[in-house]
Design an enzyme around this catalytic site. Structure first.
Site, short mmCIF file in Angstrom:
data_model
loop_
_atom_site.label_atom_id
_atom_site.label_comp_id
_atom_site.label_asym_id
_atom_site.label_seq_id
_atom_site.Cartn_x
_atom_site.Cartn_y
_atom_site.Cartn_z
N ARG A 10 18.74 -43.20 45.54
CA ARG A 10 19.27 -43.60 46.84
C ARG A 10 18.23 -43.33 47.92
O ARG A 10 18.04 -44.11 48.83
CB ARG A 10 20.55 -42.79 47.09
CG ARG A 10 21.39 -43.22 48.25
CD ARG A 10 22.65 -42.40 48.28
NE ARG A 10 22.42 -41.05 47.70
CZ ARG A 10 23.36 -40.19 47.43
NH1 ARG A 10 24.61 -40.49 47.66
NH2 ARG A 10 23.08 -39.00 46.94
N LYS B 53 31.25 -40.36 32.83
CA LYS B 53 32.60 -40.26 32.24
C LYS B 53 33.65 -40.93 33.12
O LYS B 53 34.62 -41.51 32.61
CB LYS B 53 32.97 -38.79 32.03
CG LYS B 53 33.04 -37.99 33.32
CD LYS B 53 32.56 -36.60 33.17
CE LYS B 53 31.92 -36.17 34.46
NZ LYS B 53 31.12 -35.00 34.36
N GLU C 239 26.99 -40.06 24.77
CA GLU C 239 27.24 -38.70 24.26
C GLU C 239 27.36 -37.66 25.40
O GLU C 239 28.17 -36.72 25.32
CB GLU C 239 26.09 -38.29 23.33
CG GLU C 239 26.25 -36.95 22.68
CD GLU C 239 27.46 -36.90 21.73
OE1 GLU C 239 27.45 -37.60 20.71
OE2 GLU C 239 28.41 -36.16 22.04
N LYS D 153 37.48 -37.06 30.48
CA LYS D 153 36.92 -36.73 29.17
C LYS D 153 37.99 -36.86 28.07
O LYS D 153 37.71 -37.31 26.95
CB LYS D 153 36.34 -35.31 29.20
CG LYS D 153 35.13 -35.21 30.14
CD LYS D 153 34.77 -33.77 30.45
CE LYS D 153 33.54 -33.68 31.34
NZ LYS D 153 33.30 -32.34 31.87
N GLY E 190 25.12 -29.04 33.26
CA GLY E 190 23.78 -28.54 33.61
C GLY E 190 22.74 -29.60 33.30
O GLY E 190 22.92 -30.41 32.37
P1 NDP Z 1 23.49 -36.05 41.11
O1 NDP Z 1 24.37 -36.22 42.30
O2 NDP Z 1 22.72 -34.79 40.98
O3 NDP Z 1 22.43 -37.26 41.06
C1 NDP Z 1 22.81 -38.58 41.35
C2 NDP Z 1 21.55 -39.43 41.41
O4 NDP Z 1 21.96 -40.77 41.63
C3 NDP Z 1 20.60 -39.06 42.55
O5 NDP Z 1 19.29 -39.12 42.10
C4 NDP Z 1 20.87 -40.14 43.60
O6 NDP Z 1 19.71 -40.47 44.36
C5 NDP Z 1 21.21 -41.32 42.72
N1 NDP Z 1 22.03 -42.31 43.42
C6 NDP Z 1 23.23 -42.11 44.02
N2 NDP Z 1 23.68 -43.27 44.54
C7 NDP Z 1 22.74 -44.21 44.26
C8 NDP Z 1 22.61 -45.59 44.55
N3 NDP Z 1 23.56 -46.23 45.20
N4 NDP Z 1 21.49 -46.23 44.10
C9 NDP Z 1 20.54 -45.59 43.41
N5 NDP Z 1 20.60 -44.26 43.11
C10 NDP Z 1 21.68 -43.60 43.54
O7 NDP Z 1 24.41 -36.31 39.83
P2 NDP Z 1 24.29 -35.62 38.40
O8 NDP Z 1 22.90 -35.74 37.91
O9 NDP Z 1 24.93 -34.28 38.44
O10 NDP Z 1 25.28 -36.53 37.52
C11 NDP Z 1 24.90 -37.81 37.09
C12 NDP Z 1 25.91 -38.32 36.07
O11 NDP Z 1 25.95 -37.45 34.96
C13 NDP Z 1 27.35 -38.41 36.58
O12 NDP Z 1 27.98 -39.51 35.99
C14 NDP Z 1 27.99 -37.12 36.07
O13 NDP Z 1 29.38 -37.21 35.90
C15 NDP Z 1 27.29 -37.00 34.74
N6 NDP Z 1 27.24 -35.65 34.19
C16 NDP Z 1 26.71 -34.65 34.94
C17 NDP Z 1 26.65 -33.36 34.43
C18 NDP Z 1 26.06 -32.25 35.22
O14 NDP Z 1 26.03 -31.13 34.72
N7 NDP Z 1 25.55 -32.48 36.43
C19 NDP Z 1 27.18 -33.07 33.09
C20 NDP Z 1 27.64 -34.22 32.36
C21 NDP Z 1 27.70 -35.46 32.92
P3 NDP Z 1 18.98 -39.39 45.34
O15 NDP Z 1 18.30 -38.44 44.39
O16 NDP Z 1 18.04 -40.20 46.10
O17 NDP Z 1 20.08 -38.77 46.11
N1 HSE Z 2 31.93 -30.56 36.50
C1 HSE Z 2 31.88 -30.54 35.08
C2 HSE Z 2 32.28 -29.18 34.57
C3 HSE Z 2 30.50 -30.83 34.54
O1 HSE Z 2 32.57 -28.27 35.34
O2 HSE Z 2 32.34 -29.02 33.36
C4 HSE Z 2 30.25 -32.25 34.29
O3 HSE Z 2 31.07 -32.78 33.32
#
Ligand code: NDP
Ligand code: HSE
Length: 438
Positions: A42, A103, A127, A203, A305
């Site tokens: 973004r 998810k 996964e 989930k 994480g």
């Molecule tokens: P974050 O919020 O840390 O990262 C989101 C990323 O998406 C950022 O890099 C952001 O850009 C980018 N982004 C957001 N909107 C747009 C857009 N419109 N166009 C292009 N890029 C965009 O999320 P997470 O990494 O925590 O999570 C990502 C996915 O993984 C989610 O679906 C989440 O449910 C899943 N997930 C996360 C886990 C976790 O532990 N965090 C565990 C398991 C699943 P910018 O960097 O510029 O802000």
């Molecule tokens: N927010 C979630 C948790 C992590 O607490 O387990 C991503 O699925």
């Protein structure tokens, strides 16, 4: 193999780091070099210090990146429904395999993605969407396809497991434990999705779909969060040799009408300390699978994480890249069973009910009569004196803790409703389901 990575936050940045640091091994495992064609974010100007990539590789044009001729595979780690759904449909229909951790999207509208994958002859792997690093979906999707899964019971949300574990360990109330989880970085600034059970429900829908060969969406899942779990509930659980966990429970069985169906629910529940899920503490996840031939299986590990989740993403990347080289793709879903989802009222379990009642003759008999009228059988009753709720009220108060035998949720709800209408019941202080034991 050239990869478009959509998102470079907590998970995406670790995916990038792992690809760069393991480049030679990944090449050997896939049978072709794995290169990052571009990363959509973004805010391209955001400081991503230490990320081992050329800053020119970032773009805000995710769709343009997906459509590039030199992109073979797409990794989506942005999250949310739109624009992620449109991007992934575009990629899949164009025959570009997708790996996603999303998810929320899979649970709300996975069907659209699976249909696009089938139409484009592309792989859809996810996964990381459930229980982070734990290899769970591919065992359900592949390894257990020769068996009939009867129940999946899981702790699939790390934030709530941390909170409940803290309440259990220290006797803290919910608010205090949530504050600790926030201070330590386990809970997000807006913890609603976790503490109200939305994350776990998404989930649960994904797990139930895979386990029962049936399309289950988040809307099919009965959901209750942990905000009403009190320190008194936790203490009462301990007195019974139990602990409280936020469980996702997906089961397959025969309903009252004799037809096969599935039930999918997320709610806090007491489980005995002897249950394999009881010892899953802190922010860990674990999923307990029961299958007709395999028996009981337990999957345990880190459910969230950056690095743990990236591990699952990369495992999928290697699998879909190998498939692409081999010129094959695997069916992304199996929904032939198409079982109906049972309403929550038909779910059968045991219950723990705490009542604040007037402490005088006949009260226990009146309360027991309500249970009898509703066809709910009482297993145990415990009484303790309590501080009066209303000091001006005549007579003392008592806390009655009742544990039932198995009953339907509808019968229990009717019982609680009737108890609330009795003048001798000052309040129904808590109702919790009791799972995993006789
Ligand atoms: P974050 O919020 O840390 O990262 C989101 C990323 O998406 C950022 O890099 C952001 O850009 C980018 N982004 C957001 N909107 C747009 C857009 N419109 N166009 C292009 N890029 C965009 O999320 P997470 O990494 O925590 O999570 C990502 C996915 O993984 C989610 O679906 C989440 O449910 C899943 N997930 C996360 C886990 C976790 O532990 N965090 C565990 C398991 C699943 P910018 O960097 O510029 O802000
Ligand atoms: N927010 C979630 C948790 C992590 O607490 O387990 C991503 O699925």
């Amino acid at each position: 193999m050239r990869l478009a990575i959509l998102g470079c936050g907590t998970v995406g940045s670790e995916v990038v780091r792992l690809i760069q640091s393991q480049s030679a091994d990944l090449t050997a495992r896939i049978g072709a070099p794995l290169e990052i064609a571009g990363i959509a974010v973004r805010r391209p100007g955001r400081d991503r210090a230490g990320l081992p990539v050329d800053p020119d590789i970032f773009t805000t044009d995710a769709l343009g990146l997906i459509k590039r001729d030199d992109v073979d595979l797409v990794v989506e780690v942005v999250g949310g429904i739109e624009p992620a759904r449109s991007w992934l449909v575009e990629a899949l229909r164009a025959g570009k395999s997708v790996v996603t951790a999303n998810k929320a999207l899979l649970a709300e509208d996975g069907g659209t993605l699976h249909d696009a994958a089938a139409a484009g002859g592309a792989d859809l792997y996810y996964e990381a969407a459930v229980a982070g690093a734990i290899p769970l979906l591919r065992p359900l999707r592949d390894s257990l396809h020769g068996d009939t899964i009867t129940q999946v019971t899981g702790i699939v949300n790390g934030t709530t497991n941390f909170i409940l574990s803290a309440m259990d360990a220290t006797g803290a109330g919910f608010t205090e434990a949530l504050e600790e989880a926030t201070a330590l970085g386990y809970a997000e600034a807006d913890p609603t999705a976790d503490i109200e059970g939305f994350d776990a429900a998404a989930k649960a829908a994904i797990l139930a779909s895979l386990a029962f060969h049936t399309r289950v969406t988040a809307a099919d899942v009965h959901r209750e969060g942990i905000t009403r779990v009190t320190a008194a509930d936790v203490a009462s659980a301990k007195a019974m040799g139990c602990t409280i966990k936020l469980l996702c429970i997906a089961s397959r069985g025969t309903g009252a009408d004799g037809a096969e169906s599935v039930s999918v629910r997320v709610h806090p529940a007491m489980i005995p300390l002897t249950h394999p899920l009881a010892s899953v503490g802190d922010a860990f996840n674990a999923v307990f699978v029961e299958a007709e031939a395999a028996g009981q299986l337990m999957f345990y590990g880190r459910g969230a994480g950056g690095a743990p989740t990236a591990s699952a993403v990369l495992g999928d990347v290697v699998a879909v890249a190998r498939n692409r080289i081999a010129g094959i793709c695997t069916a992304s879903e199996s929904t032939y069973a198409a079982l109906p989802v049972r309403p929550m009222g038909e779910a059968v379990t045991r219950y723990h009910i705490s009542l604040d009642v007037a402490d005088r003759p006949g009260v226990l008999a009146t309360v027991a009569n309500v249970f009898a009228r509703q066809g709910v059988s009482i297993a145990t009753v415990r009484q303790a004196s309590a501080e009066p709720v209303d000091p001006a009220a005549p007579g003392g108060d008592a806390i009655l803790v009742i544990v039932t035998h198995r009953a339907t949720d509808a019968a229990l709800a009717a019982t609680v409703e009737e108890l609330r209408g009795l003048d001798i019941v000052r309040s129904v202080a808590g109702v919790l389901r009791v799972e995993g034991g006789s």
